[in-house]
Design a protein around this motif. Structure first.
Motif, mmCIF file in Angstrom:
data_model
loop_
_atom_site.group_PDB
_atom_site.id
_atom_site.type_symbol
_atom_site.label_atom_id
_atom_site.label_comp_id
_atom_site.label_asym_id
_atom_site.label_seq_id
_atom_site.Cartn_x
_atom_site.Cartn_y
_atom_site.Cartn_z
ATOM 1 N N MET A 1 -15.140 -39.906 -42.660
ATOM 2 C CA MET A 1 -15.788 -38.321 -42.562
ATOM 3 C C MET A 1 -17.074 -38.186 -43.018
ATOM 4 O O MET A 1 -17.636 -39.336 -43.560
ATOM 5 C CB MET A 1 -14.729 -37.485 -43.511
ATOM 6 C CG MET A 1 -13.180 -37.490 -43.007
ATOM 7 S SD MET A 1 -12.072 -36.471 -43.899
ATOM 8 C CE MET A 1 -12.629 -34.967 -43.340
ATOM 9 N N GLY A 2 -17.533 -36.860 -42.594
ATOM 10 C CA GLY A 2 -18.922 -36.616 -43.057
ATOM 11 C C GLY A 2 -19.173 -35.632 -42.364
ATOM 12 O O GLY A 2 -18.929 -35.413 -41.124
ATOM 13 N N PRO A 3 -20.653 -34.946 -42.715
ATOM 14 C CA PRO A 3 -20.789 -33.694 -41.837
ATOM 15 C C PRO A 3 -21.465 -34.434 -40.601
ATOM 16 O O PRO A 3 -21.646 -35.610 -40.256
ATOM 17 C CB PRO A 3 -22.240 -33.155 -42.676
ATOM 18 C CG PRO A 3 -22.428 -34.225 -43.709
ATOM 19 C CD PRO A 3 -21.298 -35.050 -43.766
ATOM 20 N N SER A 4 -21.679 -33.316 -39.444
ATOM 21 C CA SER A 4 -22.532 -33.867 -38.365
ATOM 22 C C SER A 4 -23.651 -34.390 -38.521
ATOM 23 O O SER A 4 -24.703 -33.974 -39.319
ATOM 24 C CB SER A 4 -22.453 -32.381 -37.318
ATOM 25 O OG SER A 4 -22.919 -32.989 -36.117
ATOM 26 N N GLY A 5 -24.043 -35.572 -38.007
ATOM 27 C CA GLY A 5 -25.306 -36.299 -37.727
ATOM 28 C C GLY A 5 -25.325 -37.155 -39.089
ATOM 29 O O GLY A 5 -26.546 -37.666 -39.373
ATOM 30 N N SER A 6 -24.280 -37.209 -39.921
ATOM 31 C CA SER A 6 -24.286 -38.518 -40.906
ATOM 32 C C SER A 6 -24.238 -39.916 -40.528
ATOM 33 O O SER A 6 -24.403 -40.685 -41.532
ATOM 34 C CB SER A 6 -23.231 -37.909 -41.931
ATOM 35 O OG SER A 6 -22.091 -37.962 -41.234
ATOM 36 N N GLY A 7 -23.911 -40.012 -39.391
ATOM 37 C CA GLY A 7 -24.190 -41.526 -38.742
ATOM 38 C C GLY A 7 -22.609 -42.135 -38.588
ATOM 39 O O GLY A 7 -22.439 -43.315 -38.582
ATOM 40 N N LYS A 8 -21.642 -41.222 -38.544
ATOM 41 C CA LYS A 8 -20.147 -41.834 -38.452
ATOM 42 C C LYS A 8 -20.054 -42.383 -36.963
ATOM 43 O O LYS A 8 -19.552 -43.721 -37.181
ATOM 44 C CB LYS A 8 -19.226 -40.795 -38.404
ATOM 45 C CG LYS A 8 -19.442 -39.561 -39.747
ATOM 46 C CD LYS A 8 -18.158 -38.706 -39.610
ATOM 47 C CE LYS A 8 -18.347 -37.596 -38.517
ATOM 48 N NZ LYS A 8 -19.691 -36.755 -38.536
ATOM 49 N N SER A 9 -20.485 -41.918 -36.019
ATOM 50 C CA SER A 9 -20.190 -42.486 -34.658
ATOM 51 C C SER A 9 -21.297 -43.907 -34.626
ATOM 52 O O SER A 9 -20.895 -44.773 -34.152
ATOM 53 C CB SER A 9 -20.867 -41.521 -33.420
ATOM 54 O OG SER A 9 -20.080 -40.351 -33.649
ATOM 55 N N THR A 10 -22.180 -43.572 -35.116
ATOM 56 C CA THR A 10 -23.286 -44.855 -35.404
ATOM 57 C C THR A 10 -22.378 -46.065 -35.971
ATOM 58 O O THR A 10 -22.547 -47.333 -35.444
ATOM 59 C CB THR A 10 -24.688 -44.500 -35.936
ATOM 60 O OG1 THR A 10 -24.917 -43.464 -35.319
ATOM 61 C CG2 THR A 10 -25.460 -45.651 -35.767
ATOM 62 N N LEU A 11 -21.981 -45.794 -37.078
ATOM 63 C CA LEU A 11 -21.046 -46.863 -37.905
ATOM 64 C C LEU A 11 -20.141 -47.468 -37.111
ATOM 65 O O LEU A 11 -20.004 -48.583 -36.864
ATOM 66 C CB LEU A 11 -20.745 -46.397 -39.047
ATOM 67 C CG LEU A 11 -20.245 -47.183 -40.088
ATOM 68 C CD1 LEU A 11 -20.935 -48.460 -40.208
ATOM 69 C CD2 LEU A 11 -19.683 -46.650 -41.520
ATOM 70 N N LEU A 12 -19.248 -46.438 -36.449
ATOM 71 C CA LEU A 12 -18.128 -46.791 -35.559
ATOM 72 C C LEU A 12 -18.529 -47.797 -34.568
ATOM 73 O O LEU A 12 -17.985 -48.836 -34.168
ATOM 74 C CB LEU A 12 -17.267 -45.419 -35.128
ATOM 75 C CG LEU A 12 -16.040 -45.799 -34.708
ATOM 76 C CD1 LEU A 12 -15.073 -46.056 -35.839
ATOM 77 C CD2 LEU A 12 -15.408 -44.639 -33.958
#
Ligand SMILES: Nc1ncnc2c1ncn2[C@@H]1O[C@H](COP(=O)(O)OP(=O)(O)OP(=O)(O)O)[C@@H](O)[C@H]1O
Ligand SMILES: [Mg+2]
Lengths: 232, 384
Positions: free
Chosen positions: A44-55
């Motif tokens: 989880m995390g706010p938009s733009g925190s890098g979640k998709s990037t990490l995934l």
């Protein structure tokens, strides 16, 4: 607490930045974290925190700028393009927020896509496709095109496509982000089932606390870093 | 092959667009096939003309006659194996538009000179027996329904008869076929003696000579010897290979080959842009889908091949369809009703056409395929 055998994903010192003209955009900053086999992890995390990037890094869709990513004992950041593609085909199933089915292919053809990269025969592929569609409860809609299916059904086809190769790791980027509560719940039920009954390791990016409540563990990402709790 | 449904499904994505692209490619290839046949038709002799035959005509022009006495002198030139003469008749059958070439010859040496005109033995014998006998090629016979035994009146445009009349009567005694389909079977041949006896003027003259040389490699030398033989005589001659003669004839209408090539180049260049744009557009629209394929494990090379398969599928489908339709149309025969006695698409041009359609696919697919190959997965998924 867990033996090394249990360790499925091991991320050490991963940094990711993008070059935008002259400036560097730091998206992930020195990430260390692990995922054990059989976990259902919510990211989880706010938009733009890098979640998709990490995934994407964990799924081998992108490469880290620094650091190492080990999945099931393999340093995937060291694989070349072809090895990485083959690795994805064998070990990773992706579920996307917008389902990303091929609009010109029927449900069963969509689910069959990853199997085209395997040496399976036509008959074997058909069997696997049927099993995957049955698992998501959509066998009766196999001849339907995506536009003939509801959002929830499309996402179930997406999940069938992700599990048809029986991957080690299921990566979902906001799988319920575009669905209403009821369809979203169905998807979450399905993921939970896959995790509990079939032992699938799942990493799911989500904004929704309702969704993350289904996970066995929640990890927060804030400005490119892992935090134990969301800052207020 | 298991990827075929994937490739095909992409062609179904925008049916109208695919159909229009296909149509434009098909039309281009129909044109290609047709022009190939026209070029063959116009240059018919050029390809089939015997390399061992020389044409000897009046130095000034083919229309100027030569004395028949030249025949023996030509035969004596070293390197000459045989020689015959031919004379243009230029008669009208019923109406001026029913044109076909008519030539006065000496039957026996003539048939020896042209083995590509295949005439049944008994018809040959009948011709030798019949003073006003004539043989006609299959295509003209079919065109006018001429049969052996028919009497054909031709109205002379040059050769008025001694009795002042202009109608000449001929009896069809034979119908010849071509030894291969490149042979012109539109001509009509009859006895020179019949013309010579009947005409009011021009006696002792022939139109031109055809010479067979011993050694085709030395044809040019022999031609020179023949030219030299008649230097400073009242009628100087020009000898050239049949091939050179016929292509010179064809070139009077312009360099057909060049014109046809220019047209086809323009057509295919246009098609290249049209089809190329379609493929490029279709790939651009699918950026995300291609990204998903890669996420599923398709390699860059596989994605490249998918795009090439798609572009080649369109161009080959259109190409083969177009060539097929062209062949079908052309097999119906000469559309001008006589101007193109030889009308077919040579195998060579069909092969060219097939190569062009594959090439078209590769060229139109090149940049889109490259783009698809280079697509970064994370980047393309981001473009929601
Ligand atoms: N190719 C790129 N070039 C430049 N910047 C990028 C690129 N990819 C991602 N970014 C930036 O990295 C940051 C994190 O992106 P990411 O998609 O991982 O966020 P997210 O946490 O998934 O957000 P969301 O919840 O909105 O999906 C964003 O600021 C984004 O603009
Ligand atoms: Mg995201």
């Amino acid at each position: 607490m867990s033996g090394t055998d249990d360790l499925l994903v091991n991320i050490e010192g991963v940094t990711k930045y993008y070059r935008r003209g002259a400036e560097l955009v730091h998206v992930l900053e020195d990430i260390w974290f692990q995922v054990r086999r059989g976990e259902f992890l919510a990211l989880m995390g706010p938009s733009g925190s890098g979640k998709s990037t990490l995934l994407n890094l964990i799924g081998g869709l992108d490469r880290p700028s620094r650091g190492s990513i080990m999945v099931d004992g393999l340093r995937i950041d060291r694989l070349n393009e072809r090895e990485l593609a083959a690795w994805r085909a064998r070990h990773v199933g992706f579920v996307f927020q917008l389902y990303n089915l091929m609009p010109v292919l029927t449900a069963e053809r969509n689910v069959e896509l990853p199997l085209l990269l395997t040496p399976l025969t036509r008959a074997q592929r058909k069997r696997h496709v049927a099993a995957a569609l049955a698992a998501v409860g959509l066998l009766h809609r196999k001849k339907h095109f995506p536009r003939q299916l509801s959002g929830g059904e499309q996402q179930r086809v997406g999940i069938a496509r992700a599990i048809v190769t029986d991957p080690t790791l299921l990566l979902c980027d906001e799988p319920t982000g575009d669905l209403d509560r009821r369809s979203g719940d169905e998807i979450l039920d399905l993921l939970q089932l896959l995790n509990r009954e079939h032992g699938k390791t799942i990493i799911m990016v989500t904004h929704d606390p309702h969704a993350s409540a289904r996970a066995t563990r929640v990890v927060y990402l804030y400005k490119g870093q892992i935090v134990t709790e969301m800052p207020k | 092959m298991k990827f075929a449904p994937l490739v095909l499904s992409n062609l179904r994505r925008k049916r109208l667009r695919t159909a229009l692209t296909l149509l434009s490619i098909t039309v281009a290839f129909i044109l290609f096939g047709y022009l190939a046949a026209i070029r063959v038709g116009l240059g018919a002799g050029v390809q089939v003309a015997g390399a061992d035959r020389l044409f000897v005509r009046h130095r000034v022009s083919i229309a100027q006659p030569l004395p028949i006495s030249y025949l023996d002198r030509i035969k004596r030139v070293p390197g000459v194996r045989a020689a015959i003469h031919q004379s243009w008749f230029g008669g009208i059958y019923q109406e001026a538009k029913n044109f076909f070439p008519q030539m006065a010859v000496d039957p026996e040496p003539f048939l020896d000179m042209y083995p590509e005109f295949v005439l049944p033995e008994e018809q040959k014998l009948a011709w030798l027996r019949t003073r006003n006998g004539a043989i006609v090629g299959r295509s003209t016979a079919t065109r006018f329904g001429f049969k052996v035994g028919d009497h054909i009146p031709l109205q002379a445009t040059i050769w008025r008869r001694e009795d002042g009349g202009v109608m000449w009567d001929f009896e069809i005694v034979g119908i010849y076929d071509g030894a291969d389909r490149g042979t012109d079977t539109s001509q009509f041949f009859f006895w020179y003696d019949y013309l010579e006896e009947g005409r009011a003027f021009g006696k002792g003259l022939v139109g031109w000579y055809v010479v067979k040389v011993d050694n085709p490699d030395r044809a040019a030398e022999v031609a020179k010897l023949i030219d030299d033989e008649f230097v400073n005589s009242s009628d100087e001659v020009k000898a050239e290979t049949e091939r050179a003669f016929i292509s010179g004839w064809v070139n009077q209408i312009g360099d057909i080959g060049l014109i046809i090539r220019a047209i086809l180049t323009a057509v295919f260049f246009t098609i290249l842009l049209v089809a190329g744009n379609t493929i490029a557009q279709s790939v651009r629209e699918r950026t995300q889908e291609l990204g998903v394929l890669k996420a599923l494990g398709f390699t860059n090379r596989q994605v490249l091949c998918l795009v090439f398969a798609e572009s080649c599928m369109i161009s080959c489908l259109g190409g083969f369809l177009g060539l097929g339709i062209a062949l079908l149309l052309i097999s119906a025969g000469d559309p001008t009703g006589g101007a193109l006695p030889v009308f077919y698409v040579p195998v060579r041009d069909v092969v060219y056409g097939a190569c062009i359609s594959v090439g078209l696919g590769l060229v139109t697919g090149f940049f889109p395929a490259l783009r698809a190959m280079r697509l970064e997965i994370a980047e393309s998924l981001r473009q929601a």
